[in-house]
Enzyme design. Structure first.
Site, PDB file in Angstrom:
ATOM      1  N   SER A 148      41.468  32.023  35.434  1.00 19.42           N
ATOM      2  CA  SER A 148      41.796  32.620  36.730  1.00 19.42           C
ATOM      3  C   SER A 148      40.596  33.387  37.280  1.00 19.42           C
ATOM      4  O   SER A 148      39.741  33.865  36.513  1.00 19.42           O
ATOM      5  CB  SER A 148      42.983  33.583  36.559  1.00 19.42           C
ATOM      6  OG  SER A 148      43.159  34.394  37.698  1.00 19.42           O
ATOM      7  N   TYR A 161      46.361  41.059  32.258  1.00 18.82           N
ATOM      8  CA  TYR A 161      46.107  39.694  32.723  1.00 18.82           C
ATOM      9  C   TYR A 161      44.606  39.410  32.810  1.00 18.82           C
ATOM     10  O   TYR A 161      44.126  38.380  32.321  1.00 18.82           O
ATOM     11  CB  TYR A 161      46.763  39.493  34.092  1.00 18.82           C
ATOM     12  CG  TYR A 161      46.662  38.073  34.606  1.00 18.82           C
ATOM     13  CD1 TYR A 161      47.386  37.057  34.007  1.00 18.82           C
ATOM     14  CD2 TYR A 161      45.852  37.755  35.694  1.00 18.82           C
ATOM     15  CE1 TYR A 161      47.311  35.752  34.479  1.00 18.82           C
ATOM     16  CE2 TYR A 161      45.759  36.464  36.172  1.00 18.82           C
ATOM     17  CZ  TYR A 161      46.493  35.459  35.558  1.00 18.82           C
ATOM     18  OH  TYR A 161      46.416  34.168  36.015  1.00 18.82           O
TER      19      TYR A 161
END
Length: 266
Positions: A148, A161
């Site tokens: 990501s 995350y």
């Protein structure tokens, strides 16, 4: 003109393929002639995507359905063993399974959530790679990890995350170097915001998610957020030895210009 890939005779195992990016990836591989493995925690979702894969397969090849939780090592082992028993080999491993974790450091259950983020987004990917290497070495296969843009952008409240995805990037590069002598290529895709059910982690309505995505998309240089097919197409490119045979250890950014434009989600 659309790009067509030929993965006839290849076996593609895609984790997290019962929805979102993983599902789109499984369907594209099936459409390109591969035998695909669809896996996830929800049996109905797995069955639905498996049927879609079979329907688009040029030879109507039935997709293998395996229901399991990748944070469970026994389920990972069963997934790999069932794949090899069914198809005899593994050519492509796509580590797409993951989830969002957004908590402030002073949350009372922060350490529990942080550990879960690593277990879900990193440890399961590492374990699948560890167990698949002997099979990929035989086929001179390749691995694509879904990372990501959050691995490159710090943000308040998103440390679980961001850290898990940053670790995926480094693991990808380490594996590229380590597995090169076995002729296994390893790459990662740094995805921007993609319109999937991934964002339901925020426990907000689909209508609000659509509004947020529209707002973010207007900030992206391409004028929209991504669709699962955008990332699936990048996966197929990296998996193709003809198109990307000289790429390994690459962190391919597919983000609509998110990083380049320093897009803020606030």
């Amino acid at each position: 003109m659309s790009i067509k890939y030929d993965f006839t005779g290849k076996v593609a195992l895609i984790t997290g393929s019962s929805s979102g990016i993983g599902a789109a990836t499984a369907q594209l591989f099936a459409k390109s002639g591969a035998n695909v493995v669809v896996t996830g925690r929800n049996a109905d979702s797995v069955a639905k995507v498996a049927k879609q894969c079979t329907d688009v397969s040029p030879k109507q090849l039935p997709a293998l359905e395996v229901v399991g939780d990748l944070t469970n090592d026994e389920d990972c082992n069963r997934l790999i063993e069932t794949t090899v028993q069914t198809f005899g080999k593994i050519d492509i491993l796509v580590n797409s399974a993951g989830s969002g974790f957004y908590f402030n450091i002073d949350a009372t259950d922060f350490m529990e959530k942080f550990s879960l983020a690593l277990k879900t987004n990193l440890n399961s990917l590492v374990y699948m790679t560890h167990k698949c290497v002997p099979h990929l070495a035989k086929t001179r296969g390749n691995i694509i990890n879904i990372s990501s843009v959050s691995s490159k952008k710090s943000s308040s409240g998103e440390s679980p995350y961001c850290v898990s995805k940053a670790a995926v990037n480094m693991f990808t590069k380490c594996m590229a170097a380590e597995l090169g002598p076995k002729r296994i290529r390893v790459n990662a895709i740094l995805s921007g915001v993609v319109d999937t059910n991934f964002n339901t982690v925020f426990e907000i309505s689909k209508e609000l998610i659509d509004e947020i995505n529209k707002s973010i998309g207007q900030k992206y240089p391409v004028g929209r957020v991504g669709q699962p097919e955008d990332i699936a197409n990048t996966v197929a490119y990296l998996a193709s030895d003809t198109a990307a045979g000289f790429l390994t250890g690459s962190l391919v950014v597919a983000d609509g210009g998110d990083i380049a434009a320093n897009v803020s989600y606030d």
